[in-house]
Motif scaffolding. Structure first.
Motif, PDB file in Angstrom:
ATOM      1  N   LYS A   1       0.789  -1.228   0.000  1.00 33.11           N
ATOM      2  CA  LYS A   1       0.000   0.000   0.000  1.00 33.11           C
ATOM      3  C   LYS A   1       0.828   1.290   0.000  1.00 33.11           C
ATOM      4  O   LYS A   1       0.539   2.198  -0.789  1.00 33.11           O
ATOM      5  CB  LYS A   1      -0.955  -0.017   1.188  1.00 33.11           C
ATOM      6  CG  LYS A   1      -2.037  -1.084   1.071  1.00 33.11           C
ATOM      7  CD  LYS A   1      -3.015  -0.995   2.229  1.00 33.11           C
ATOM      8  CE  LYS A   1      -4.124  -2.035   2.071  1.00 33.11           C
ATOM      9  NZ  LYS A   1      -5.126  -1.933   3.171  1.00 33.11           N
ATOM     10  N   PRO A   2       1.835   1.449   0.864  1.00 34.08           N
ATOM     11  CA  PRO A   2       2.600   2.706   0.844  1.00 34.08           C
ATOM     12  C   PRO A   2       3.264   2.967  -0.511  1.00 34.08           C
ATOM     13  O   PRO A   2       3.261   4.105  -0.996  1.00 34.08           O
ATOM     14  CB  PRO A   2       3.641   2.494   1.953  1.00 34.08           C
ATOM     15  CG  PRO A   2       3.028   1.481   2.863  1.00 34.08           C
ATOM     16  CD  PRO A   2       2.276   0.557   1.972  1.00 34.08           C
TER      17      PRO A   2
ATOM     18  N   ILE B   1       0.561   4.025  -3.016  1.00 34.53           N
ATOM     19  CA  ILE B   1       0.124   5.405  -2.797  1.00 34.53           C
ATOM     20  C   ILE B   1       1.133   6.386  -3.388  1.00 34.53           C
ATOM     21  O   ILE B   1       0.770   7.343  -4.083  1.00 34.53           O
ATOM     22  CB  ILE B   1      -0.086   5.679  -1.294  1.00 34.53           C
ATOM     23  CG1 ILE B   1      -1.314   4.916  -0.795  1.00 34.53           C
ATOM     24  CG2 ILE B   1      -0.242   7.174  -1.024  1.00 34.53           C
ATOM     25  CD1 ILE B   1      -1.472   4.934   0.717  1.00 34.53           C
TER      26      ILE B   1
ATOM     27  N   ILE C   1      -6.302   6.008  -3.874  1.00 32.07           N
ATOM     28  CA  ILE C   1      -5.412   6.397  -2.790  1.00 32.07           C
ATOM     29  C   ILE C   1      -6.148   6.371  -1.451  1.00 32.07           C
ATOM     30  O   ILE C   1      -5.631   5.847  -0.450  1.00 32.07           O
ATOM     31  CB  ILE C   1      -4.837   7.818  -3.054  1.00 32.07           C
ATOM     32  CG1 ILE C   1      -3.870   7.768  -4.251  1.00 32.07           C
ATOM     33  CG2 ILE C   1      -4.109   8.337  -1.810  1.00 32.07           C
ATOM     34  CD1 ILE C   1      -3.376   9.130  -4.698  1.00 32.07           C
ATOM     35  N   ASN C   2      -7.372   6.876  -1.444  1.00 29.52           N
ATOM     36  CA  ASN C   2      -8.160   6.882  -0.196  1.00 29.52           C
ATOM     37  C   ASN C   2      -8.476   5.478   0.263  1.00 29.52           C
ATOM     38  O   ASN C   2      -8.489   5.189   1.469  1.00 29.52           O
ATOM     39  CB  ASN C   2      -9.440   7.689  -0.390  1.00 29.52           C
ATOM     40  CG  ASN C   2      -9.172   9.182  -0.549  1.00 29.52           C
ATOM     41  OD1 ASN C   2      -8.173   9.693  -0.045  1.00 29.52           O
ATOM     42  ND2 ASN C   2     -10.057   9.878  -1.256  1.00 29.52           N
TER      43      ASN C   2
ATOM     44  N   LYS D   1      -5.498   4.040   1.988  1.00 32.24           N
ATOM     45  CA  LYS D   1      -5.179   4.651   3.286  1.00 32.24           C
ATOM     46  C   LYS D   1      -6.059   4.148   4.409  1.00 32.24           C
ATOM     47  O   LYS D   1      -5.781   4.401   5.578  1.00 32.24           O
ATOM     48  CB  LYS D   1      -5.310   6.172   3.165  1.00 32.24           C
ATOM     49  CG  LYS D   1      -4.197   6.842   2.364  1.00 32.24           C
ATOM     50  CD  LYS D   1      -4.378   8.357   2.302  1.00 32.24           C
ATOM     51  CE  LYS D   1      -3.226   9.010   1.574  1.00 32.24           C
ATOM     52  NZ  LYS D   1      -3.376  10.483   1.486  1.00 32.24           N
ATOM     53  N   LYS D   2      -7.132   3.425   4.073  1.00 36.78           N
ATOM     54  CA  LYS D   2      -8.050   2.938   5.102  1.00 36.78           C
ATOM     55  C   LYS D   2      -7.416   1.812   5.933  1.00 36.78           C
ATOM     56  O   LYS D   2      -6.637   1.026   5.419  1.00 36.78           O
ATOM     57  CB  LYS D   2      -9.349   2.424   4.446  1.00 36.78           C
ATOM     58  CG  LYS D   2     -10.160   3.527   3.826  1.00 36.78           C
ATOM     59  CD  LYS D   2     -11.399   2.967   3.166  1.00 36.78           C
ATOM     60  CE  LYS D   2     -12.230   4.062   2.505  1.00 36.78           C
ATOM     61  NZ  LYS D   2     -13.420   3.528   1.812  1.00 36.78           N
TER      62      LYS D   2
END
Length: 292
Positions: free
Chosen positions: A260-261, A264, A287-288, A291-292
């Motif tokens: 994920k990082p 993003i 992206i949102n 971030k969850k």
């Protein structure tokens, strides 16, 4: 509609086509020695012999009446041209006119006509590259087989003239891969011919941008995202100006791998380089979600 707007729209359409088809890819998966996949389309498309007139008519809808009128005027001149020299000059002009509005399909046919008359290596590569671009940007799966077969014919002529050219070899590999993804060509074990050609290119030139990008796209199609990461990272590292596309597809690979990082960061870089805000909202949604 301005020419710059048309260029942006064509690029965005390609990305949007990927976004909306990414979960609908009909492929079968089997690994080859390099980790790339032998992919086959589940259904064969009907063969249609696309002509320059057909490609032109479709492209004129996309560019608007003002620009279409300019090109139609040149086409009328071509129809009434009295000798081959005049025809050749007008075919070159039409190829350039279509290039200026970023419509590779009709441009490809005119570049091919020029290549058939002048028979130079550069002409065949230019025509083949435009047919490959037409395949990529045109979402019409009925027309795509014609673009792929024409690209193969052009690049085969080019490779006969200069067998050592990696540009021609890469273009040929891409064309064969495109054809194979439509369910045309090789069936059975082993990697498709196009993949073998592209892997040969990167064996000679590991940092080849075009070959790595297309192998990366194939890795996504076959859901071998780890391979895609390496391909797109190579493209980014060795491109003077990589643009938003390799970052976007790199982000897709990271996202599918659960990284994920990294996803993003790559999505944000792609969004920053995007030439238009049309799909910024979609990228922000990804992206949102991450971030969850």
């Amino acid at each position: 509609m301005h020419k710059k707007q048309i260029v942006v729209i064509v690029i965005v359409v390609a990305i949007m086509g990927f976004l909306y088809s990414r979960d609908l890819v009909g492929v079968k998966k089997s690994s080859d020695a390099d980790g790339h996949t032998n992919t086959t389309a589940e259904q064969k498309r009907p063969a249609v012999n696309v002509t320059v007139e057909m490609a032109s008519a479709t492209a004129k809808i996309a560019i608007g009446s003002a620009l279409a009128g300019q090109i139609s005027a040149t086409e009328s001149q071509l129809k009434s041209a009295g000798d081959e020299s005049a025809r050749l000059s007008l075919q070159k002009k039409l190829a350039q006119q279509w290039d200026e509005v970023n419509q590779p399909a009709p441009a490809a046919f005119y570049y091919q006509a020029v290549a058939q008359k002048e028979n130079t290596f550069a002409d065949w590569v230019t025509a083949g590259s435009h047919f490959n671009d037409a395949f990529r940007f045109d979402q019409d799966t009925v027309a795509q087989p014609s673009y792929a077969s024409n690209a193969i014919a052009c690049f085969e002529n080019a490779t006969k003239m200069q067998p050592a050219s990696l540009d021609a070899e890469t273009g040929l590999g891409v064309a064969y891969v495109n054809q194979f993804t439509l369910g045309i060509g090789q069936n059975g074990g082993g990697p498709p011919k196009g993949v073998t050609i592209l892997l040969d290119v990167v064996s000679k030139d590991p940092n080849n941008i075009n070959a790595n990008f297309n192998l990366g796209m194939l890795a996504i199609t076959s859901r071998q995202y780890d391979k895609g990461v390496q391909r797109f990272k190579t493209v980014i590292e060795h491109s003077p100006k990589p643009g938003f596309e390799p970052y976007f597809y790199l982000a897709e690979c990271y996202r599918q791998l659960g990284m994920k990082p990294d996803a993003i960061t790559a999505y944000q870089k792609s969004r920053d380089l995007m030439p238009d805000t049309t799909i910024d909202k979609r990228i922000d949604e990804y992206i949102n979600e991450l971030k969850k």
